[in-house]
Design a protein around this motif. Structure first.
Motif, PDB file in Angstrom:
ATOM      1  N   ARG A   1       0.832  -1.208   0.000  1.00 44.48           N
ATOM      2  CA  ARG A   1       0.000   0.000   0.000  1.00 44.48           C
ATOM      3  C   ARG A   1       0.864   1.254   0.000  1.00 44.48           C
ATOM      4  N   LEU A   2       1.927   1.244   0.793  1.00 42.06           N
ATOM      5  CA  LEU A   2       2.823   2.400   0.841  1.00 42.06           C
ATOM      6  C   LEU A   2       3.561   2.590  -0.482  1.00 42.06           C
ATOM      7  N   GLN A   3       3.608   1.551  -1.289  1.00 39.87           N
ATOM      8  CA  GLN A   3       4.225   1.618  -2.612  1.00 39.87           C
ATOM      9  C   GLN A   3       3.223   2.125  -3.658  1.00 39.87           C
ATOM     10  N   GLY A   4       1.989   2.394  -3.233  1.00 37.87           N
ATOM     11  CA  GLY A   4       0.993   2.971  -4.132  1.00 37.87           C
ATOM     12  C   GLY A   4      -0.117   2.045  -4.570  1.00 37.87           C
ATOM     13  N   ALA A   5      -0.103   0.781  -4.115  1.00 35.70           N
ATOM     14  CA  ALA A   5      -1.129  -0.175  -4.518  1.00 35.70           C
ATOM     15  C   ALA A   5      -2.337  -0.098  -3.588  1.00 35.70           C
TER      16      ALA A   5
END
Length: 217
Positions: free
Chosen positions: A30-34
């Motif tokens: 999630r922190l990677q943008g997913a």
């Protein structure tokens, strides 16, 4: 449009150590943008595989399973197919994957028998053991899922030996492994998105003499 990462929890508990490790990987993704989603198999019971492939392979598919395509497994299959990447997580029961994970892998035959529906989809694999057996459980997931067309993300194998810990977060090295697995999963999914891969004919067709140019056994 952002990538969607699905986490599949094969533990009997939705708040146990397997779920805890899975949540760490999903948080890194999630922190990677997913966008992320956790699916707990215990909330979606489904019948065991009936082994129909060996009797009538042409009827072993996502819409033609003799069990019915929309039993509890149909809901799980729908989420797996819709995901851009999947994290499969299991506890270790007697040096092996959980019965729920084994049942899932067997029912997923219907998602590869008539075409590899998850071909090229990145995955990460997690196993949490009370003591030993995590590496065996990981290998028992890796081989069938690879044959189904899933692609392991770099450093996408993460295991934990709990050994009486109150929380897995006590193990800083494990948390780093979980973070890297989640990040690499998203990076690989970004790079593979839209890529076309070659695949063979569905395996059962090699045994059908009426298929042009294909010899029977």
């Amino acid at each position: 449009m952002s990538l969607h990462v699905l986490g599949v929890n094969a533990s009997a508990r939705t708040d146990g150590f397997t779920a805890e490790l899975l949540d760490e990987v999903l948080e890194a993704a999630r922190l990677q943008g997913a966008t992320t989603e956790r699916l707990d198999l215990v909330r979606h019971p489904f019948p065991l595989c009936a082994g129909n492939y060996s009797q009538d392979p042409t009827s072993c598919g996502p819409e033609s399973c003799v069990q019915g395509p929309w039993d509890g497994f149909g809901k799980v299959a729908e989420r797996i197919l819709a995901a851009d990447a999947v994290v499969f997580a299991t506890p270790v029961y007697w040096f092996s994957v959980s019965a729920r994970m084994k049942a899932l892998l067997e029912r997923m035959t219907s998602m590869e028998n008539q075409g590899l529906l998850n071909l090229g989809k990145p995955m990460a694999l997690l196993a949490v053991a009370e003591e030993e057996g995590a590496s065996q459980a990981l290998s028992q997931m890796l081989l069938p899922l690879s044959y189904m067309g899933f692609v392991l993300a770099p450093l996408g194998l993460v295991y934990a030996h709990r050994r009486g810990a109150i929380s897995l977060k006590e193990n800083t090295e494990l948390m780093e492994d979980a973070r890297i697995a989640g990040e690499n999963l998203v990076l690989m999914a970004e790079r593979l998105r839209g890529t076309s891969f070659r695949e063979p004919l569905p395996s059962y067709q090699y045994r059908l003499p009426q298929v042009p140019g294909v010899a029977a056994d």
